[in-house]
Every structure is written in structure tokens, then in C-alpha cells.
Design an enzyme around this catalytic site. Structure first.
Site, PDB file in Angstrom:
ATOM      1  N   SER A 207     -78.003  53.417 -12.197  1.00 22.78           N
ATOM      2  CA  SER A 207     -77.388  52.834 -10.973  1.00 22.78           C
ATOM      3  C   SER A 207     -76.682  51.582 -11.491  1.00 22.78           C
ATOM      4  O   SER A 207     -77.226  51.207 -12.658  1.00 22.78           O
ATOM      5  CB  SER A 207     -78.561  52.001  -9.879  1.00 22.78           C
ATOM      6  OG  SER A 207     -79.014  51.085  -9.960  1.00 22.78           O
ATOM      7  N   LYS A 208     -75.754  51.297 -10.281  1.00 16.42           N
ATOM      8  CA  LYS A 208     -75.082  50.255 -11.091  1.00 16.42           C
ATOM      9  C   LYS A 208     -75.372  48.188 -11.065  1.00 16.42           C
ATOM     10  O   LYS A 208     -75.959  47.569 -12.105  1.00 16.42           O
ATOM     11  CB  LYS A 208     -73.509  49.392 -10.568  1.00 16.42           C
ATOM     12  CG  LYS A 208     -74.095  49.106  -9.375  1.00 16.42           C
ATOM     13  CD  LYS A 208     -72.443  49.464  -8.856  1.00 16.42           C
ATOM     14  CE  LYS A 208     -72.525  49.244  -7.601  1.00 16.42           C
ATOM     15  NZ  LYS A 208     -70.850  49.598  -6.210  1.00 16.42           N
ATOM     16  N   ARG A 209     -77.202  48.435 -10.464  1.00 18.68           N
ATOM     17  CA  ARG A 209     -77.754  47.333 -10.342  1.00 18.68           C
ATOM     18  C   ARG A 209     -78.630  47.189 -11.550  1.00 18.68           C
ATOM     19  O   ARG A 209     -78.600  46.074 -12.327  1.00 18.68           O
ATOM     20  CB  ARG A 209     -78.634  47.210  -9.233  1.00 18.68           C
ATOM     21  CG  ARG A 209     -77.730  45.946  -8.049  1.00 18.68           C
ATOM     22  CD  ARG A 209     -77.739  47.050  -6.634  1.00 18.68           C
ATOM     23  NE  ARG A 209     -78.650  47.931  -6.215  1.00 18.68           N
ATOM     24  CZ  ARG A 209     -79.141  48.903  -6.151  1.00 18.68           C
ATOM     25  NH1 ARG A 209     -81.239  48.130  -6.580  1.00 18.68           N
ATOM     26  NH2 ARG A 209     -79.827  50.509  -5.716  1.00 18.68           N
ATOM     27  N   ARG A 210     -79.078  48.673 -12.197  1.00 19.25           N
ATOM     28  CA  ARG A 210     -80.589  48.846 -13.092  1.00 19.25           C
ATOM     29  C   ARG A 210     -79.655  49.162 -14.050  1.00 19.25           C
ATOM     30  O   ARG A 210     -80.076  47.948 -15.371  1.00 19.25           O
ATOM     31  CB  ARG A 210     -81.383  49.354 -13.010  1.00 19.25           C
ATOM     32  CG  ARG A 210     -82.281  49.328 -12.033  1.00 19.25           C
ATOM     33  CD  ARG A 210     -83.066  50.560 -11.899  1.00 19.25           C
ATOM     34  NE  ARG A 210     -82.518  51.440 -11.749  1.00 19.25           N
ATOM     35  CZ  ARG A 210     -82.318  52.603 -10.211  1.00 19.25           C
ATOM     36  NH1 ARG A 210     -83.537  51.742  -8.955  1.00 19.25           N
ATOM     37  NH2 ARG A 210     -82.306  53.225 -10.080  1.00 19.25           N
ATOM     38  N   VAL A 213     -73.314  51.002 -16.753  1.00 20.97           N
ATOM     39  CA  VAL A 213     -72.900  52.487 -15.869  1.00 20.97           C
ATOM     40  C   VAL A 213     -70.994  51.964 -16.562  1.00 20.97           C
ATOM     41  O   VAL A 213     -70.645  53.839 -16.348  1.00 20.97           O
ATOM     42  CB  VAL A 213     -73.564  52.956 -14.685  1.00 20.97           C
ATOM     43  CG1 VAL A 213     -74.931  53.490 -15.178  1.00 20.97           C
ATOM     44  CG2 VAL A 213     -73.230  51.700 -14.106  1.00 20.97           C
TER      45      VAL A 213
END
Ligand code: GLU
Length: 420
Positions: A207-210, A213
Site C-alpha cells: 500500500s502506498k501508505r506503508r 510503491v
């Protein structure tokens, strides 16, 4: 003729998952002498982001995953942007309305579920079946007049003569709806292959938060495109001889969908770092010097870079590590005092270096080691202080090489500054 495609939505940056899907489609197309199409799903106008389209082109081009037809280069089956195909979708809606497979529901149009059991032989997962009553009537044209994904994707794949749909497993639940539309239109159904979802070390979907990417992050962090491609090849696919380092050409030659595993592969950054290091070790020193020079936008002298590269090539895992390993060669750092004998060590080193007449690598070794002996220093302690004084760090490339490259004046200057 094999024809495959990816159909990313320009709703943000270029995602590494898009690169992964592109890579497997590209390999399948090339292996089979077919074509690879890059189409854009841009009908969700609200979600389109300025610049996202360009980021997709740039990211895939950087990785060497070129396409044969696409919105930017055109092709026989265009246009390749859904927003430019609205008239086409209308014709297919008419066909479905006429044959009773679709009906108007207020301002939207719904596909009428014909209640057929659906199955397909997925190239990665084997047979997948869905009972017909699970597919409820679903919207194919929204009240704003735009087609939904499940409908537009089928029309596009039919008209672009796509033979194999290779995409992420998150689309498995869409596939029965799409097959139902093919059947209703009496069109040939392509072969489906659903690739595994990439997971991070905690086995969670990237995910782009974690997780990193955005393809631009990999680029700016100093990963080589060849290394990233090699890493992506190993996600869910393995080399028949268990090789871990191989190039795109070899991947294409050996590729088959049957070798793709369905279990979610782990996107392990440590592995990527290792692969990148392997690539950095393999390239010619002059090429690596040029890459470092370009990577830092010409900030560091090329001549100096090429002197330093032989000292650090074996240790570098990313281009960004050039600065952490050798940045001190260009910019003075705050000296670090490691042992209690720091002052004595540095004064002695100053003496030894000033006494060198001919600035040669061997003379530096001799002069320093003689000093250590005559003063009765502990060799390790002496060199640690010397290193820390010149670089501000406990870890550097071989310090005598660094001294040689820095030059006598600069070394003496730094030594005296660290005594202040
Ligand atoms: N826009 C969809 C995606 O990128 C396309 C899915 C498909 O290939 O059908 O996931």
C-alpha cells in the site's frame, strides 16, 4: 497472434504493481511473437490526476518495458483511452438492450444476469467456477453516461483483439461478470491468467501508505532499472535453474504462465537491495562512474568519482549509498573523536603525512605504519582515529586510498582542523 494489454487508470503515480503486471504481459507477448498494448482506463474522471499518464509512460520506459500500441504512439485498434471511446461503448450497449441482455434502470443501464454458471481455465490457477446466481444484475452504464469498468474492459478487449488477459488476482471476482457479457454479445472469450498480489514482509497487500510503491521512488533511491526488473521477475516466478540474477531477455526466453505461482509473493526490499548490489558490482567501472555522475546531476566531479568507484563498487547496494560511503571525499565532515588518544594519533599522523616527499600510495602506507611503530600505538586505534578525523565516520573505504586521492594539502588541512 497473441495480443495482451495492461489497462492502468491514470489516478496517481506509476505503481510498482503496474510495472509487475506490465512485465509479465510484456514477457508473454515477446515470448509468443505477439503484441503488448498499453491502454488507459480514464473514465473515472473525478479520479484522474494530472501527470499520472506521463508517469506511467516514464516509469515503464525506464524499466525497458516498451509497448507496441498505446495512447501515446497510436496503433491499429485505437483510440487507446476509454474517454475517447464513448461512442463505441454506446453501440455495444444498444446491442445488449436490443437482445434483452440489458435494461434501463432509472438513468443507469444494467446488465441482466442470464443465470448461467460460469467457469474458466485460469492459466495460473486452473479451473475457477462461479454459480450463475452469484452474479446479480449489475450496472454497465452509470447515470452520468460513462461505462463501468466491467463493461468497458470487455468492449475494449474485443475490439483490440486481446487474446490473453493477464492481470492481478483482485480482478478474479470481476471475471465472471465479464465472461457473462462476452457470452451475451456472442464474442470469443479470451484466456485469463490472474497474477498473485504482491505483499510486503507482513504479508499485507502493498500500500502506498506503508510501502514504497511509486516507481519514481525506486529511481530516486538509486535502484538500477535492470535490477528492479530482475527482482520483479522473481515475484511468483522462478528460473528453471533457480538462477536469481538474469536479464529481461533471458526472462522472456524462459517465460511461461504455467510457471507462475499463485501464492502471494513477498516484496522484500532486502532482496531488492541485494540484487541491486549484484548489478552494481557487475557493471564496468567507467559506466558506474557515469551513472553516479548523472544520478547526482553533475554535482560531483567525474574525475574524482572515477577514482573513488574502484574503492566502493563492491560495497554499494544503491546509487544513493555513494554519498554515505564517499560523500566525505567531496565535502569536509565534522571530525569524530573515537579513542582517548585522538590528539596524539592525529598529531603523529600529521607529522607522518607532512614528511612524505613523493605523493605515492606506497609511501603513504610506509610512512603511517612506521609512525605507528615508532610511537608504539595500537594500529587499529590509530587508523580508526585517522579515519574518523578525515571523514567524520567510523566506516569508509580503505583509508590510505582515500588519503592518496584527497591529496596531501587537503589531508593536512583536515587533520589540523580536527585538532582545533
Ligand atoms: N484498471 C484495471 C487495473 O489496473 C484494469 C484491470 C484489467 O486489466 O482488466 O487493475
Amino acid at each position: 497472434m497473441v495480443r495482451v494489454r495492461i489497462a492502468p487508470s491514470p489516478t496517481g503515480f506509476a505503481h510498482v504493481g503496474t510495472a509487475y503486471t506490465a512485465l509479465f504481459n510484456y514477457a508473454f507477448a515477446k515470448k509468443n511473437g505477439g503484441q503488448f498494448v498499453l491502454r488507459l482506463e480514464d473514465t473515472d474522471i473525478k479520479r484522474n490526476v494530472e501527470g499520472a499518464e506521463k508517469a506511467i509512460y516514464e516509469g515503464l520506459t525506464w524499466l525497458g518495458l516498451t509497448w507496441d500500441e498505446g495512447a501515446d504512439i497510436g496503433g491499429k485498434y485505437g483510440p487507446y483511452k476509454q474517454s475517447e471511446r464513448l461512442e463505441t461503448y454506446k453501440q455495444y450497449v444498444e446491442r445488449l438492450l436490443d437482445s434483452g441482455y440489458a435494461y434501463r434502470d432509472q438513468r443507469a443501464i444494467r446488465f441482466k444476469n442470464p443465470n448461467l454458471d460460469i467457469f474458466w481455465d485460469d492459466k495460473v490457477r486452473g479451473r475457477i467456477s462461479f454459480p450463475g446466481n452469484e452474479i446479480k444484475d449489475f450496472v454497465i452504464v452509470k447515470s452520468d453516461g460513462f461505462p463501468t469498468y466491467n463493461f468497458a474492459v470487455v468492449v475494449d478487449d474485443i475490439l483490440m483483439k486481446i487474446t490473453h488477459v493477464i492481470r492481478g488476482e483482485e480482478h478474479i471476482s470481476n471475471t465472471p461478470r465479464q465472461i457473462a457479457i462476452y457470452k451475451a454479445l456472442d464474442e470469443k472469450i479470451p484466456t485469463f491468467a490472474h497474477l498473485p498480489t504482491l505483499r510486503n514482509k507482513d504479508r499485507k497487500k502493498l500500500s502506498k501508505r506503508r510501502d514504497p510503491v511509486d516507481l519514481r521512488i525506486f529511481r530516486s533511491e538509486g535502484y538500477l532499472p535492470e535490477a528492479l526488473v530482475n527482482f520483479l521477475c522473481l515475484l511468483g516466478w522462478s528460473h528453471p535453474e533457480e538462477k536469481e540474477i538474469f536479464d529481461l531477455k533471458e526472462f522472456v526466453e524462459l517465460f511461461s504462465l504455467e510457471r507462475v505461482r499463485k501464492a502471494g509473493p513477498i516484496f522484500d526490499m532486502e532482496k531488492l537491495n541485494w540484487i541491486n548490489g549484484e548489478y552494481l558490482r557487475k557493471i564496468q567501472k567507467s559506466k558506474l562512474s557515469n551513472q553516479i555522475f548523472a544520478f547526482y546531476g553533475g554535482r560531483y566531479s567525474k574525475k574524482l568519482i572515477s577514482k573513488i568507484v574502484p574503492l566502493i563498487q563492491n560495497r554499494m547496494r544503491k546509487l544513493t549509498e555513494f554519498e554515505s560511503l564517499a560523500g566525505f571525499m567531496f565535502n569536509r565532515k565534522k571530525p569524530l573523536r573515537v579513542t582517548d588518544n585522538f590528539e596524539r594519533h592525529i598529531k603523529a599522523a600529521f607529522d607522518a603525512v607532512s614528511g612524505i616527499k613523493k605523493w605515492e600510495r606506497q609511501a603513504i602506507d610506509e610512512s603511517l605504519i612506521n609512525k605507528v611503530k615508532s610511537e608504539g600505538f595500537k594500529t587499529g586505534d590509530f587508523f580508526m582515529d585517522l579515519r574518523a578525523s578525515l571523514s567524520g565516520s567510523r566506516v569508509t573505504p580503505p583509508i590510505n586510498d582515500c588519503i592518496y586521492i584527497l591529496g596531501k594539502d587537503e589531508v593536512l588541512e583536515r587533520l589540523s582542523l580536527s585538532l582545533k
